[in-house]
Design an enzyme around this catalytic site. Sequence first.
Site, PDB file in Angstrom:
ATOM      1  N   LYS A 180       7.514  -3.180  23.622  1.00 21.46           N
ATOM      2  CA  LYS A 180       8.639  -2.404  22.971  1.00 21.46           C
ATOM      3  C   LYS A 180       8.048  -1.177  22.458  1.00 21.46           C
ATOM      4  O   LYS A 180       8.696  -0.113  22.579  1.00 21.46           O
ATOM      5  CB  LYS A 180       9.049  -3.331  21.708  1.00 21.46           C
ATOM      6  CG  LYS A 180       9.975  -2.797  20.978  1.00 21.46           C
ATOM      7  CD  LYS A 180      10.357  -3.317  19.498  1.00 21.46           C
ATOM      8  CE  LYS A 180       9.550  -3.635  18.261  1.00 21.46           C
ATOM      9  NZ  LYS A 180       9.329  -2.624  17.508  1.00 21.46           N
ATOM     10  N   ASN A 181       6.878  -1.191  21.694  1.00 27.19           N
ATOM     11  CA  ASN A 181       6.508  -0.044  21.168  1.00 27.19           C
ATOM     12  C   ASN A 181       6.047   0.872  21.995  1.00 27.19           C
ATOM     13  O   ASN A 181       5.928   2.236  21.814  1.00 27.19           O
ATOM     14  CB  ASN A 181       5.239  -0.315  19.980  1.00 27.19           C
ATOM     15  CG  ASN A 181       5.965  -0.909  18.938  1.00 27.19           C
ATOM     16  OD1 ASN A 181       7.037  -1.180  18.604  1.00 27.19           O
ATOM     17  ND2 ASN A 181       4.794  -1.571  18.138  1.00 27.19           N
TER      18      ASN A 181
ATOM     19  N   CYS B 254      11.984   1.458   4.270  1.00 27.57           N
ATOM     20  CA  CYS B 254      12.005   0.630   5.380  1.00 27.57           C
ATOM     21  C   CYS B 254      11.415  -0.940   4.622  1.00 27.57           C
ATOM     22  O   CYS B 254      10.803  -0.969   3.523  1.00 27.57           O
ATOM     23  CB  CYS B 254      11.007   0.900   6.461  1.00 27.57           C
ATOM     24  SG  CYS B 254      10.432  -0.259   7.469  1.00 27.57           S
TER      25      CYS B 254
ATOM     26  N   ARG C 148       6.476   4.120   4.527  1.00 26.50           N
ATOM     27  CA  ARG C 148       6.569   4.933   5.923  1.00 26.50           C
ATOM     28  C   ARG C 148       6.941   6.302   5.850  1.00 26.50           C
ATOM     29  O   ARG C 148       7.914   6.463   6.495  1.00 26.50           O
ATOM     30  CB  ARG C 148       7.310   3.945   6.786  1.00 26.50           C
ATOM     31  CG  ARG C 148       7.022   2.354   6.986  1.00 26.50           C
ATOM     32  CD  ARG C 148       7.432   1.819   7.946  1.00 26.50           C
ATOM     33  NE  ARG C 148       6.834   1.473   9.017  1.00 26.50           N
ATOM     34  CZ  ARG C 148       7.167   0.836  10.058  1.00 26.50           C
ATOM     35  NH1 ARG C 148       8.347   0.445  10.052  1.00 26.50           N
ATOM     36  NH2 ARG C 148       6.186   0.379  11.152  1.00 26.50           N
TER      37      ARG C 148
ATOM     38  N   ASP D 221       0.902  -6.216  13.219  1.00 24.78           N
ATOM     39  CA  ASP D 221       2.137  -6.854  13.597  1.00 24.78           C
ATOM     40  C   ASP D 221       1.889  -8.360  14.125  1.00 24.78           C
ATOM     41  O   ASP D 221       2.976  -8.994  14.459  1.00 24.78           O
ATOM     42  CB  ASP D 221       2.580  -6.217  15.008  1.00 24.78           C
ATOM     43  CG  ASP D 221       3.208  -4.742  14.536  1.00 24.78           C
ATOM     44  OD1 ASP D 221       3.455  -4.310  13.240  1.00 24.78           O
ATOM     45  OD2 ASP D 221       3.597  -3.846  15.487  1.00 24.78           O
TER      46      ASP D 221
ATOM     47  N   ARG E  43      15.491  -7.667  17.969  1.00 25.15           N
ATOM     48  CA  ARG E  43      14.996  -6.136  18.085  1.00 25.15           C
ATOM     49  C   ARG E  43      13.576  -6.046  18.890  1.00 25.15           C
ATOM     50  O   ARG E  43      13.173  -4.980  19.453  1.00 25.15           O
ATOM     51  CB  ARG E  43      14.531  -5.444  16.652  1.00 25.15           C
ATOM     52  CG  ARG E  43      15.659  -5.259  15.721  1.00 25.15           C
ATOM     53  CD  ARG E  43      15.153  -4.596  14.529  1.00 25.15           C
ATOM     54  NE  ARG E  43      14.166  -3.401  14.839  1.00 25.15           N
ATOM     55  CZ  ARG E  43      13.240  -2.858  13.885  1.00 25.15           C
ATOM     56  NH1 ARG E  43      13.116  -3.540  12.874  1.00 25.15           N
ATOM     57  NH2 ARG E  43      12.358  -2.031  14.394  1.00 25.15           N
TER      58      ARG E  43
HETATM   59  C1  UD1 Z   1       3.576   1.784  14.784  1.00 28.58           C
HETATM   60  C2  UD1 Z   1       4.690   0.493  15.246  1.00 28.58           C
HETATM   61  C3  UD1 Z   1       4.374  -0.780  14.284  1.00 28.58           C
HETATM   62  C4  UD1 Z   1       3.116  -0.935  13.783  1.00 28.58           C
HETATM   63  C5  UD1 Z   1       2.384   0.200  13.434  1.00 28.58           C
HETATM   64  C6  UD1 Z   1       1.203  -0.095  13.036  1.00 28.58           C
HETATM   65  C7  UD1 Z   1       5.968   1.426  17.046  1.00 28.58           C
HETATM   66  C8  UD1 Z   1       7.473   1.716  17.285  1.00 28.58           C
HETATM   67  N1  UD1 Z   1       5.872   0.845  15.936  1.00 28.58           N
HETATM   68  O1  UD1 Z   1       4.354   2.105  13.898  1.00 28.58           O
HETATM   69  O2  UD1 Z   1       4.935  -1.748  15.028  1.00 28.58           O
HETATM   70  O3  UD1 Z   1       3.235  -2.108  12.982  1.00 28.58           O
HETATM   71  O4  UD1 Z   1       2.507   1.217  14.430  1.00 28.58           O
HETATM   72  O5  UD1 Z   1       0.321  -0.662  14.082  1.00 28.58           O
HETATM   73  O6  UD1 Z   1       5.005   1.819  17.582  1.00 28.58           O
HETATM   74  N2  UD1 Z   1       2.203   6.886   7.576  1.00 28.58           N
HETATM   75  C9  UD1 Z   1       2.060   7.683   6.480  1.00 28.58           C
HETATM   76  N3  UD1 Z   1       2.340   8.840   6.969  1.00 28.58           N
HETATM   77  C10 UD1 Z   1       3.049   8.878   8.280  1.00 28.58           C
HETATM   78  C11 UD1 Z   1       2.821   8.226   9.165  1.00 28.58           C
HETATM   79  C12 UD1 Z   1       2.476   7.050   8.767  1.00 28.58           C
HETATM   80  O7  UD1 Z   1       1.444   7.708   5.366  1.00 28.58           O
HETATM   81  O8  UD1 Z   1       3.243  10.543   8.554  1.00 28.58           O
HETATM   82  C13 UD1 Z   1       1.425   5.335   6.817  1.00 28.58           C
HETATM   83  C14 UD1 Z   1       2.735   4.395   6.898  1.00 28.58           C
HETATM   84  O9  UD1 Z   1       3.354   4.366   5.906  1.00 28.58           O
HETATM   85  C15 UD1 Z   1       1.963   3.067   7.266  1.00 28.58           C
HETATM   86  C16 UD1 Z   1       0.640   3.275   8.161  1.00 28.58           C
HETATM   87  O10 UD1 Z   1       0.536   5.073   7.965  1.00 28.58           O
HETATM   88  O11 UD1 Z   1       1.356   2.381   6.255  1.00 28.58           O
HETATM   89  C17 UD1 Z   1       0.528   3.174   9.697  1.00 28.58           C
HETATM   90  O12 UD1 Z   1       1.874   3.807  10.360  1.00 28.58           O
HETATM   91  P1  UD1 Z   1       1.909   4.239  11.662  1.00 28.58           P
HETATM   92  O13 UD1 Z   1       0.585   3.943  12.407  1.00 28.58           O
HETATM   93  O14 UD1 Z   1       2.573   5.435  11.646  1.00 28.58           O
HETATM   94  O15 UD1 Z   1       2.765   3.288  12.165  1.00 28.58           O
HETATM   95  P2  UD1 Z   1       4.150   3.463  12.957  1.00 28.58           P
HETATM   96  O16 UD1 Z   1       3.842   4.579  14.111  1.00 28.58           O
HETATM   97  O17 UD1 Z   1       5.401   3.811  12.234  1.00 28.58           O
END
Ligand code: UD1
Length: 422
Positions: free
Chosen positions: A22-23, A118, A123, A308, A400
């Site tokens: 999915k991701n 969320c 996030r 996850d 999902r």
């Molecule tokens: C992706 C995955 C999700 C997984 C996560 C961590 C997808 C669609 N989803 O989510 O299933 O749980 O990686 O492995 O691929 N953060 C910030 N600022 C930002 C971006 C992120 O502070 O601009 C923080 C987030 O709040 C969170 C952490 O960084 O606490 C990890 O987020 P991130 O690695 O960006 O996860 P996603 O890409 O949203």
Amino acid sequence: MDSILVTGNGPLNGQIPIAGAKNACLTLMPATLLSEEPLTLTNAPRLSDIKTMTALLQSLGAEVSSLQDGQVLAMSSHDLTSQTADYEIVRKMRASNLVLGPLLARFGQAVVSLPGGCAIGARPMDLHVEGLEALGAEIELKDGYLHAKAPGGLKGAVHEMRFASVGATENIVMAATLAKGTTVLKNAAREPEIVDLVECLRKMGAQISGEGTSTVEIQGVDRLHGATHQVVTDRIELGTYMLAPAMCGGEVELLGGRMSLVESFAVKLDAAGVHVEETRHGLKVARKNGRVSAVDVVTEPFPGFPTDLQAQMMALMCTAEGTSVLEERIFENRFMHAPELVRMGANIEVHGGTATVTGVERLKGAPVMATDLRASVSLILAGMAAEGETTVSRVYHLDRGYEHVVRKLEGVGAKIERIKGQ
Ligand code: UD1
């Protein structure tokens, strides 16, 4: 609303085919926006998140056809009509923000709604914004939308991320493929989904090296062309179903699984007393004797233990011998499954980002509620190993991220059925 009824029973045996990730698919789909030529994805999972991304791309004017029962996605961004990702779609799924980098790179502008709160934490998008600004974008927040522009085009730069965010890495890498000059992204995330994205971008003509390490280098090119790409195996679905025989006993082969996708997770299963081995067709998992032992887990970016799989691992630890400590370091507020597991007789104490689980001999079936995608599947696993019946409600979360969950688990002997809601 539908619910899932699970009746705890004995050992599981057989095979479960693992779908495309999915991701990975959610970042490969927006890559179509980078080129006016078609991009085709094979091995796509049949999930509601994929439908949400399809709707988002279509709202931008892209053509997306779902072929072969949804396993092939044929996309074209030849005639895009909009560069705005609307709140109504983005609020449903955070990964919608992955259109920002590609739109900005190809059109020099993009307007993308902030995802908003969320269930598993705040996030924010600051790391995406900082990276794109390093490439010369000007980004403003107005009325809940990020307004991004790069009038003279994006320019390659050296940028170090403060945290190895998966989504920010994907957005910055996609944007840099069409920037002028070279981008060096330091402290990049190393997840297999990023490696898969880069492999696809390379087929489209991008020049990228270092994927899978913490430094990714991208030489910008003038244009990208069409490609066909097979989505990598879903390591989270794989890890989830590896837990089924770990919890219920028996031996199950996960078709399409590879050890390199779940190494840190398999190490923990091994320490808990679960046997995992690579076969010609996938991974075979067996728990032949007695209860598993308690193991401690700390979630970390890849190659560490994936956040996850934390909820599902907690379900296993609920019946382990001894006490285990699970520390969640990626998301705040990601223990919503704990009180539901407690309803089933688990002994769990949560303090901040740490859950202490003392195993009980056997869980007891109960009505429980799914609160997010991974939490919902952890409750199904718990129900399969519990005594009596468990009803998991709000299963739309499950749709999902898990295709044909009932059929796949039934196929190895689980007693599980979907009850249609009113
Ligand atoms: C992706 C995955 C999700 C997984 C996560 C961590 C997808 C669609 N989803 O989510 O299933 O749980 O990686 O492995 O691929 N953060 C910030 N600022 C930002 C971006 C992120 O502070 O601009 C923080 C987030 O709040 C969170 C952490 O960084 O606490 C990890 O987020 P991130 O690695 O960006 O996860 P996603 O890409 O949203």
